[in-house]
Design a protein around this motif. Structure first.
Motif, PDB file in Angstrom:
ATOM      1  N   PRO A 377       0.832  -1.204   0.000  1.00 50.84           N
ATOM      2  CA  PRO A 377       0.000   0.000   0.000  1.00 50.84           C
ATOM      3  C   PRO A 377       0.866   1.253   0.000  1.00 50.84           C
ATOM      4  CG  PRO A 377      -0.133  -1.143   2.108  1.00 50.84           C
ATOM      5  CD  PRO A 377       0.661  -2.020   1.199  1.00 50.84           C
ATOM      6  N   ALA A 378       0.265   2.356  -0.385  1.00 52.24           N
ATOM      7  CA  ALA A 378       1.018   3.589  -0.619  1.00 52.24           C
ATOM      8  C   ALA A 378       1.916   3.998   0.541  1.00 52.24           C
ATOM      9  CB  ALA A 378       0.051   4.718  -0.979  1.00 52.24           C
ATOM     10  N   PRO A 379       1.452   4.011   1.789  1.00 54.81           N
ATOM     11  CA  PRO A 379       2.352   4.456   2.860  1.00 54.81           C
ATOM     12  C   PRO A 379       3.608   3.597   2.980  1.00 54.81           C
ATOM     13  CG  PRO A 379       0.074   4.451   3.624  1.00 54.81           C
ATOM     14  CD  PRO A 379       0.089   3.748   2.298  1.00 54.81           C
ATOM     15  N   VAL A 380       3.460   2.288   2.804  1.00 59.73           N
ATOM     16  CA  VAL A 380       4.615   1.395   2.889  1.00 59.73           C
ATOM     17  C   VAL A 380       5.549   1.633   1.708  1.00 59.73           C
ATOM     18  CG1 VAL A 380       5.358  -1.018   3.042  1.00 59.73           C
ATOM     19  CG2 VAL A 380       3.202  -0.308   4.084  1.00 59.73           C
ATOM     20  N   ALA A 381       4.977   1.788   0.518  1.00 58.13           N
ATOM     21  CA  ALA A 381       5.788   2.030  -0.674  1.00 58.13           C
ATOM     22  C   ALA A 381       6.548   3.345  -0.553  1.00 58.13           C
ATOM     23  CB  ALA A 381       4.891   2.045  -1.911  1.00 58.13           C
ATOM     24  N   ARG A 382       5.881   4.373  -0.050  1.00 60.38           N
ATOM     25  CA  ARG A 382       6.558   5.674   0.119  1.00 60.38           C
ATOM     26  C   ARG A 382       7.728   5.560   1.094  1.00 60.38           C
ATOM     27  NH1 ARG A 382       3.949  10.111  -1.988  1.00 60.38           N
ATOM     28  NH2 ARG A 382       1.738   9.885  -2.528  1.00 60.38           N
ATOM     29  N   ALA A 383       7.502   4.875   2.197  1.00 67.49           N
ATOM     30  CA  ALA A 383       8.566   4.727   3.188  1.00 67.49           C
ATOM     31  C   ALA A 383       9.758   3.982   2.607  1.00 67.49           C
ATOM     32  CB  ALA A 383       8.024   4.001   4.419  1.00 67.49           C
ATOM     33  N   ALA A 384       9.476   2.970   1.786  1.00 68.23           N
ATOM     34  CA  ALA A 384      10.565   2.169   1.217  1.00 68.23           C
ATOM     35  C   ALA A 384      11.336   2.928   0.140  1.00 68.23           C
ATOM     36  CB  ALA A 384      10.007   0.869   0.639  1.00 68.23           C
ATOM     37  N   ALA A 385      10.654   3.790  -0.608  1.00 71.67           N
ATOM     38  CA  ALA A 385      11.324   4.540  -1.680  1.00 71.67           C
ATOM     39  C   ALA A 385      12.083   5.741  -1.149  1.00 71.67           C
ATOM     40  CB  ALA A 385      10.296   4.990  -2.718  1.00 71.67           C
ATOM     41  N   ALA A 386      11.644   6.295  -0.019  1.00 72.35           N
ATOM     42  CA  ALA A 386      12.345   7.447   0.566  1.00 72.35           C
ATOM     43  C   ALA A 386      13.736   7.021   1.013  1.00 72.35           C
ATOM     44  CB  ALA A 386      11.553   7.994   1.750  1.00 72.35           C
ATOM     45  N   GLY A 387      14.670   7.938   0.938  1.00 76.89           N
ATOM     46  CA  GLY A 387      16.052   7.610   1.246  1.00 76.89           C
ATOM     47  C   GLY A 387      16.883   7.303   0.023  1.00 76.89           C
ATOM     48  N   TRP A 388      16.252   7.424  -1.172  1.00 74.53           N
ATOM     49  CA  TRP A 388      16.992   7.248  -2.429  1.00 74.53           C
ATOM     50  C   TRP A 388      18.129   8.259  -2.487  1.00 74.53           C
ATOM     51  CZ3 TRP A 388      17.718  10.846  -6.350  1.00 74.53           C
ATOM     52  CH2 TRP A 388      18.155  10.363  -7.588  1.00 74.53           C
ATOM     53  N   GLY A 389      19.269   7.785  -2.971  1.00 74.49           N
ATOM     54  CA  GLY A 389      20.415   8.680  -3.101  1.00 74.49           C
ATOM     55  C   GLY A 389      20.794   8.978  -4.536  1.00 74.49           C
ATOM     56  N   GLY A 390      20.742   7.972  -5.400  1.00 71.00           N
ATOM     57  CA  GLY A 390      21.080   8.125  -6.812  1.00 71.00           C
ATOM     58  C   GLY A 390      21.093   6.742  -7.442  1.00 71.00           C
ATOM     59  N   ASP A 391      21.020   6.678  -8.766  1.00 72.29           N
ATOM     60  CA  ASP A 391      21.051   5.358  -9.407  1.00 72.29           C
ATOM     61  C   ASP A 391      21.487   5.475 -10.857  1.00 72.29           C
ATOM     62  OD1 ASP A 391      18.679   5.028 -11.440  1.00 72.29           O
ATOM     63  OD2 ASP A 391      17.723   5.942  -9.709  1.00 72.29           O
ATOM     64  N   ARG A 392      21.797   4.314 -11.429  1.00 75.92           N
ATOM     65  CA  ARG A 392      22.153   4.202 -12.849  1.00 75.92           C
ATOM     66  C   ARG A 392      21.887   2.767 -13.279  1.00 75.92           C
ATOM     67  NH1 ARG A 392      22.146   8.302 -16.121  1.00 75.92           N
ATOM     68  NH2 ARG A 392      23.316   7.958 -18.037  1.00 75.92           N
ATOM     69  N   TYR A 393      21.418   2.609 -14.511  1.00 73.92           N
ATOM     70  CA  TYR A 393      21.253   1.251 -15.029  1.00 73.92           C
ATOM     71  C   TYR A 393      21.742   1.183 -16.464  1.00 73.92           C
ATOM     72  CZ  TYR A 393      17.082   2.535 -17.757  1.00 73.92           C
ATOM     73  OH  TYR A 393      16.218   3.110 -18.668  1.00 73.92           O
ATOM     74  N   LEU A 394      22.090  -0.036 -16.875  1.00 71.06           N
ATOM     75  CA  LEU A 394      22.478  -0.338 -18.243  1.00 71.06           C
ATOM     76  C   LEU A 394      21.491  -1.340 -18.810  1.00 71.06           C
ATOM     77  CD1 LEU A 394      26.317  -0.863 -17.702  1.00 71.06           C
ATOM     78  CD2 LEU A 394      25.227   1.161 -18.704  1.00 71.06           C
ATOM     79  N   ALA A 395      21.130  -1.182 -20.079  1.00 71.27           N
ATOM     80  CA  ALA A 395      20.279  -2.142 -20.790  1.00 71.27           C
ATOM     81  C   ALA A 395      21.125  -2.821 -21.859  1.00 71.27           C
ATOM     82  CB  ALA A 395      19.085  -1.437 -21.423  1.00 71.27           C
ATOM     83  N   LEU A 396      21.116  -4.157 -21.866  1.00 67.32           N
ATOM     84  CA  LEU A 396      21.924  -4.921 -22.816  1.00 67.32           C
ATOM     85  C   LEU A 396      21.020  -5.819 -23.648  1.00 67.32           C
ATOM     86  CD1 LEU A 396      23.524  -4.987 -19.777  1.00 67.32           C
ATOM     87  CD2 LEU A 396      25.354  -5.746 -21.301  1.00 67.32           C
TER      88      LEU A 396
END
Length: 497
Positions: A377-396
């Motif tokens: 549910p939204a509150p749990v998802a928000r709590a889990a996504a908060a604290g993001w610092g940065g990211d990068r991905y590659l597609a092969l």
């Protein structure tokens, strides 16, 4: 990383710590259910893989609150210029659309504190014309081959089913859901002929705010894609759509303006955008399209309460650079930049014979949130996504193509606790989207993931070499670092394996 952990208690109600979702919360009393308005509030912007950078071209109306009465502004206001064209089709008449826009523009301008300085054309548009418009916009900055590639990347991440036709899915959603749009190039507000008289004020109230934005800040410049930084593109969409929706709400609220709408009410709207998307096809995509209106407006409204509309105006000079900033006011005010996560395509491809890197990009907090909301549910998802610092991905991709590209990415977090909390929920998402076809490894405050891992050789190669293809804040991935926001003298602990 040791950036301050920012998880407001409003994201964590009493039920936020249950392990698995068993039911969705019902809409709050007095709020308009997104289930009945779902894609009429879509923006054509996706942050996951730049599939919809066309979206800044389309500013689509949002549905929120009760339909307001028309303003008593003079009917001959110079701010609008009805377009005399071919006879209007059945449905909303050209004259009615132009008349109502004239009445509303000055009132919205006053509520938004942006005076009318130019003209806005008004035209009505049939659903088929909306589809044609969206298709033209889609290919203004991207080729068909790129759109297919972006669709395959979306599918690899579980946003769309494998083998999907991304163009058709998007155009179907827009044709069905769009009620109005503002086109900066033509300085024109287009309103769907299917818009009812009761919906007209809502549509015009939001879209005319885009016209005001264009007069003062210039929206066309914000339509240019930012190659390899989809999160920054999405942050712009959150600003533009959140600002327009906040302006509409300020008008609807009368003299009290946004001060009359509590942050809790706006949070309910944002949570509905996350939770009720389950009721439509392609829920992750639907959340990505809806959230700029709900959460963007929530952040803009909070900024207006704290510093007034001039602070919002200033964002168009110094644009937000991450969706994290547009989801958390304190991050926006601090201008907290993303931690630099850098990928080395050659280093990874060297250990994956027969595969080549075809794209690299970032996801950002908002995109991750839309995925997590698929399993919690939204509150749990928000709590889990908060604290993001940065990211990068590659597609092969392989030659010839397989069912989906291999996605390999690294996400840095503010703390080990943030990384662990996210990993728990993200694992649930990956298990649902691609059971037995993913890798998820944590080292301290960093998380390595791979999607569409379909053979043992690839799994072994990634387990051995994937971490070495990334650096975080200039150091090898997996190395615990001290954030730029950490107090002087802070030392980092040893990374967990």
């Amino acid at each position: 990383m040791t950036r301050p952990r920012d998880k407001s208690s409003q994201w964590e109600p009493a039920h936020a710590h249950r392990n698995r979702r068993t039911s969705r919360p019902e809409a709050a009393p007095g709020s308009r259910s997104l289930a009945t308005t779902s894609l009429s509030r879509t923006s054509a912007a996706l942050s996951l893989a730049s599939l919809l950078s066309l979206a800044s071209l389309l500013s689509l109306t949002a549905c929120a609150g009760a339909t307001p009465p028309a303003s008593d502004s003079p009917g001959d206001s110079p701010g609008t210029s009805p377009t005399a064209a071919t006879p209007a089709p059945a449905g909303l008449a050209q004259a009615r659309a132009a008349e109502q826009t004239r009445k509303i523009m000055e009132a919205v301008a006053k509520a938004r504190a942006l005076p009318v300085t130019g003209k806005v054309g008004v035209e009505v548009m049939q659903r088929a014309e909306i589809r044609d418009f969206a298709k033209t916009a889609m290919y203004e900055h991207h080729s068909r081959e790129q759109i297919r590639m972006f669709t395959r990347i979306e599918s690899a991440m579980g946003v769309l089913p494998l083998g999907s036709d991304g163009e058709a899915i998007l155009l179907d959603m827009l044709e069905t859901g769009v009620m109005g749009l503002y086109e900066p190039k033509k300085k024109t507000l287009f309103i769907g002929t299917h818009v009812s008289d009761g919906q007209l004020d809502m549509v015009v109230g939001h879209e005319i705010a885009h016209g005001l934005q264009d007069m003062h800040f210039g929206l066309e410049r914000l339509q240019q894609p930012i190659r390899g930084d989809s999160d920054a593109e999405a942050a712009r969409t959150y600003l533009v759509e959140g600002d327009a929706q906040a302006a509409y709400l300020a008008w609807v609220s009368g003299a009290a303006g946004l001060a009359s709408i509590s942050p809790e009410v706006m949070l309910v709207t944002g949570n509905q955008a996350l939770d009720l998307a389950d009721l439509v096809d392609y829920p992750v995509l639907a959340r990505s399209l809806q959230l700029p209106y709900a959460d963007g407006a929530m952040t803009v409204a909070a900024l207006v309460r704290a510093q007034g509309w001039p602070a919002v105006d200033a964002l168009y000079t110094t644009l937000p650079t991450t969706t994290e900033q547009m989801l958390h006011l304190d991050k926006l005010l601090a201008r907290e930049a993303a931690v630099a996560v850098v990928a080395d395509p050659a280093a990874l491809a060297a250990h994956l014979p027969g595969q080549r890197v075809v794209w690299q990009d970032n996801l950002g907090e908002a995109s991750l949130l839309t995925m997590l909301a698929d399993v919690e549910p939204a509150p749990v998802a928000r709590a889990a996504a908060a604290g993001w610092g940065g990211d990068r991905y590659l597609a092969l991709e392989r030659d010839p193509f397989g069912a989906a590209p291999l996605i390999v990415g690294l996400i840095a977090w503010d703390s080990e606790a943030d990384a662990e909390e996210f990993a728990t929920t993200f694992r649930l998402y990956l298990e649902k989207a691609m059971p037995d076809a993913f890798i998820l490894q944590r080292r301290g405050d960093q998380l390595l993931f791979a999607a569409q891992v379909r053979d043992a050789a690839t799994r072994d190669a990634l387990a051995t070499h994937a971490w070495s293809a990334f650096t975080v804040a200039g150091k090898p991935a997996g190395t615990r670092i001290t954030s730029k926001l950490a107090p002087a003298g802070t030392t980092a602990g040893r990374a967990a394996s």
